[in-house]
Design a protein around this motif. Structure first.
Motif, PDB file in Angstrom:
ATOM      1  N   UNK A 182     -11.772  -5.547  14.264  1.00  0.00           N
ATOM      2  CA  UNK A 182     -10.765  -5.837  13.237  1.00  0.00           C
ATOM      3  C   UNK A 182     -11.412  -6.173  11.908  1.00  0.00           C
ATOM      4  N   UNK A 183     -11.018  -5.445  10.837  1.00  0.00           N
ATOM      5  CA  UNK A 183     -11.665  -5.644   9.537  1.00  0.00           C
ATOM      6  C   UNK A 183     -10.695  -5.806   8.376  1.00  0.00           C
ATOM      7  N   UNK A 184      -9.416  -5.573   8.577  1.00  0.00           N
ATOM      8  CA  UNK A 184      -8.472  -5.606   7.462  1.00  0.00           C
ATOM      9  C   UNK A 184      -8.488  -6.975   6.763  1.00  0.00           C
ATOM     10  N   UNK A 185      -8.628  -6.954   5.446  1.00  0.00           N
ATOM     11  CA  UNK A 185      -8.613  -8.196   4.682  1.00  0.00           C
ATOM     12  C   UNK A 185      -7.181  -8.684   4.509  1.00  0.00           C
ATOM     13  N   UNK A 236      -4.713  13.073   5.728  1.00  0.00           N
ATOM     14  CA  UNK A 236      -4.453  12.347   4.477  1.00  0.00           C
ATOM     15  C   UNK A 236      -3.141  11.576   4.562  1.00  0.00           C
ATOM     16  N   UNK A 237      -2.116  12.203   5.123  1.00  0.00           N
ATOM     17  CA  UNK A 237      -0.847  11.516   5.292  1.00  0.00           C
ATOM     18  C   UNK A 237      -0.938  10.402   6.311  1.00  0.00           C
ATOM     19  N   UNK A 238      -1.724  10.598   7.351  1.00  0.00           N
ATOM     20  CA  UNK A 238      -1.899   9.548   8.361  1.00  0.00           C
ATOM     21  C   UNK A 238      -2.594   8.329   7.767  1.00  0.00           C
ATOM     22  N   UNK A 239      -3.539   8.552   6.869  1.00  0.00           N
ATOM     23  CA  UNK A 239      -4.197   7.429   6.185  1.00  0.00           C
ATOM     24  C   UNK A 239      -3.210   6.716   5.277  1.00  0.00           C
ATOM     25  N   UNK A 240      -2.337   7.477   4.644  1.00  0.00           N
ATOM     26  CA  UNK A 240      -1.310   6.869   3.794  1.00  0.00           C
ATOM     27  C   UNK A 240      -0.401   5.962   4.618  1.00  0.00           C
ATOM     28  N   UNK A 271      -2.243   2.813   5.491  1.00  0.00           N
ATOM     29  CA  UNK A 271      -2.291   1.928   4.330  1.00  0.00           C
ATOM     30  C   UNK A 271      -0.975   1.156   4.173  1.00  0.00           C
ATOM     31  N   UNK A 272       0.146   1.820   4.497  1.00  0.00           N
ATOM     32  CA  UNK A 272       1.430   1.110   4.445  1.00  0.00           C
ATOM     33  C   UNK A 272       1.440  -0.040   5.457  1.00  0.00           C
TER      34      UNK A 272
END
Length: 472
Positions: A399-402, A112-116, A119-120
Motif C-alpha cells: 500500500x502506497x497511496x498518500x 489509460x482509462x483504467x488508470x483514470x 485515480x478517481x
C-alpha cells in the motif's frame, strides 16, 4: 472560475450569494467540466452543511463533488468559527454510490482509462479517510438510499443518523467489484458475521435495522431532521473542550430528538442471526465452505424461515461475480489487521486491479446501463474456476497511496467514537459470561445506565441476552 457558494446564516439575515476569492489552500483543485451546483455548502452559525445535490442521479458521488468537499473540509478544519459539519442529500437519497457507469466507460477504453478510474478511487478514498480522521464533529443524515460511495461519506463519521427512509447496502459484488470506501474496516467490526453476510450478498438493510446493526448511531423520524439541524447550529463550545467532550454534547442533543423506535428488534435476530453467524463464520474461509454451510442450513435449519433464507442466500451468492465473491471473502478475513489508513491504501490497490478485470465493465453494463435481469456473463463464470493465484493478485502490492491527513486520528485500529453507538454484542455476551447469575433485567440496567438512557440500548441488550441464553 471562482466558486459561487450559497451562504445561509441567520445571524446576518438569511441567504446571500457571494463570490469567493481564489483559494490557494485547496488541496484538490476543481477541474474544467466540474459541475457548478452538485454540492451546496451553507453556514448556519457554527455549523457547516454539505448538501449533495444531484437528486436525479440519487446524489451519486463523482470527482467534481469529491474535490469540492475535500477543499471545504480542509478549510473548516482550520476555522475557529466552524464547530461541526453536517452532510445530507437532496431528494430521496443520501448518496446511492459512486458514478460507476462513467468508470466502466473509461475502463473499456483500455489501460489509460483504467488508470483514470484508479485515480478517481484514490480521490474518493482520500476523502473517506479525511472524514474518518476529521478533527471536528461530523454528522451524517443518512435519510434515504445510502450505498457504496454514500457509505464512505457517512459510515466513518462519529454521528450517523438513520430514519424510516434509510436503505443501506454494499452492492459491489453485483457489479463485479468489491466492498470498498473503508468497508474493509467497518464490516469486520459489525456484530457477529453480519458484515460478511452483507458483503457477499449485497443484501439491503432498511430503517431501524440500520441502527440496530450499528451502521447508524441514532434513529429519528425524518420530519425531525430540520429541527435537529437548527438545534445543532445553536450549540457553542468552549475552546478548551476536547473532541470527545464536544461529541458528548452533540450526542446528548441528538438523543433529545429520538422519540421512539418502530420495532423492538431487527429483522435478522434470534435464530436467524445465529444461522448467519454459523454460515459466515471465520472458519469458513472460502466461498465453497460458505456455500456448504448454507446448504446444511437449508437442509437441517431449525426453522422453515432459516431453510428458506439459506436457499435464497445460496442462489444470491451464485448470481454474483465469482471473482468478486472470492476476493471479498479474502478481503474480510485479512483486513481486520489493517488500521484505518492502511484500509484505504489496500483498497486502492484492490480497486485498481478490478479496473483491469473484465467483470467490472460486464457487471456495470449489465446491471446499471442495460439493466438486464439475467445473470451477467462473468469471467470466470463459476466459483470453482476462480484460482488462489487470481485472488492473490488483488493483494500482492504494497500500500502506497498518500492520504490527506497525518494527525493522531489517521491510523487508529478501532473507531475512537465507537462509544456513541449502541453497545457491541461482544461486550454484552462477555458480561453474561463473567456474571452468569445476572438476570436479564440487571444486564439491561447496566448498559442503559452506562449509556445514560440512550434509545435502543434496552432493545438491543434484550435481543442479545435472549439469543445468547438460548444457546446455553
Amino acid at each position: 472560475m471562482p466558486l459561487r457558494a450559497k451562504i445561509t446564516n441567520p445571524a446576518v439575515g438569511g441567504d446571500r450569494t457571494v463570490i469567493e476569492p481564489p483559494q490557494s489552500w485547496r488541496i484538490v483543485k476543481e477541474q474544467p467540466g466540474d459541475e457548478p451546483d452538485d454540492v451546496i455548502f451553507e453556514t448556519k452559525y457554527g455549523v457547516r452543511t454539505i448538501e449533495l445535490n444531484r437528486p436525479k442521479k440519487l446524489n451519486s458521488l463523482n470527482g467534481s463533488m469529491a474535490r469540492k468537499i475535500i477543499a471545504r473540509l480542509k478549510e473548516w478544519e482550520k476555522s475557529q468559527l466552524a464547530t461541526a459539519v453536517i452532510i445530507k442529500g437532496a431528494g430521496r437519497a443520501f448518496c446511492a454510490g459512486g458514478d460507476v457507469a462513467a468508470l466502466a466507460k473509461w475502463d473499456a477504453e483500455g489501460p489509460e482509462g483504467q488508470q483514470r478510474s484508479a485515480d478517481y478511487f484514490a480521490l474518493e478514498y482520500k476523502l473517506d479517510h479525511l472524514i474518518a480522521s476529521y478533527e471536528k464533529p461530523y454528522i451524517a443524515f443518512i435519510d434515504g438510499i445510502t450505498m457504496g460511495g454514500g457509505v464512505g461519506l457517512s459510515t466513518h463519521a462519529p454521528f450517523r443518523i438513520a430514519t424510516e427512509n434509510t436503505v443501506f447496502a454494499m452492492p459491489e459484488t453485483t457489479i463485479g467489484f468489491f466492498p470498498d470506501v473503508g468497508a474493509s474496516f467497518f464490516l469486520p467490526r459489525m456484530d457477529g458475521q453480519m458484515g460478511t453476510y452483507l458483503a457477499l450478498t449485497s443484501e439491503q438493510m432498511k430503517g431501524v435495522d440500520v441502527f440496530y446493526h450499528g451502521i447508524a448511531t441514532h434513529y429519528i423520524h425524518s420530519s425531525t431532521l430540520p429541527d435537529l439541524e437548527a438545534r445543532l447550529a445553536e450549540l457553542t463550545f468552549k475552546d478548551y473542550l476536547s473532541l470527545q467532550e464536544r461529541h458528548a454534547v452533540i450526542n446528548s442533543t441528538i438523543e433529545e430528538f429520538c422519540t421512539g423506535l418502530p420495532a423492538p428488534r431487527a429483522n435478522i435476530s434470534g435464530a436467524l442471526r445465529r444461522a448467519v453467524d454459523t454460515c459466515f463464520a471465520p472458519s469458513n474461509r472460502t466461498p465453497p465452505a460458505v456455500l456448504s454451510a448454507l446448504k446444511n442450513a437449508e437442509q437441517n435449519g431449525e426453522t422453515d424461515e432459516i431453510k428458506t433464507w439459506a436457499k435464497k442466500t445460496i442462489a444470491t451468492i451464485n448470481e454474483r461475480s465469482p471473482t468478486s465473491v472470492a476476493v471479498t471473502l479474502r478481503q474480510l478475513h485479512t483486513s481486520r489487521a489493517w488500521n484505518i489508513a492502511q484500509t484505504f491504501q489496500h483498497e486502492h490497490n484492490i480497486a485498481a486491479r478490478f479496473m483491469a478485470h473484465p467483470d467490472f465493465v460486464t457487471g456495470v453494463t449489465a446491471r446499471l446501463v442495460d439493466r438486464i435481469k439475467t445473470r451477467p456473463a462473468w469471467k470466470p463464470n463459476t466459483l470453482a474456476e476462480v484460482t488462489d493465484a487470481e485472488v492473490n493478485s488483488f493483494f500482492d502490492k504494497e500500500p502506497k497511496m498518500e492520504l490527506l491527513n497525518n494527525n493522531e486520528l489517521a491510523t487508529y485500529t478501532e473507531y475512537p467514537h465507537a462509544w456513541i453507538g449502541l453497545p457491541r454484542e461482544g461486550e454484552i455476551a462477555q458480561m453474561m459470561k463473567d456474571q452468569p447469575n445476572a438476570q436479564k433485567a440487571e444486564v439491561v440496567k447496566f448498559f442503559v445506565d452506562r449509556s445514560r438512557g440512550k434509545q435502543g440500548v434496552k432493545e438491543k441488550v434484550e435481543e442479545v441476552y435472549d439469543r445468547v441464553a438460548e444457546t446455553k
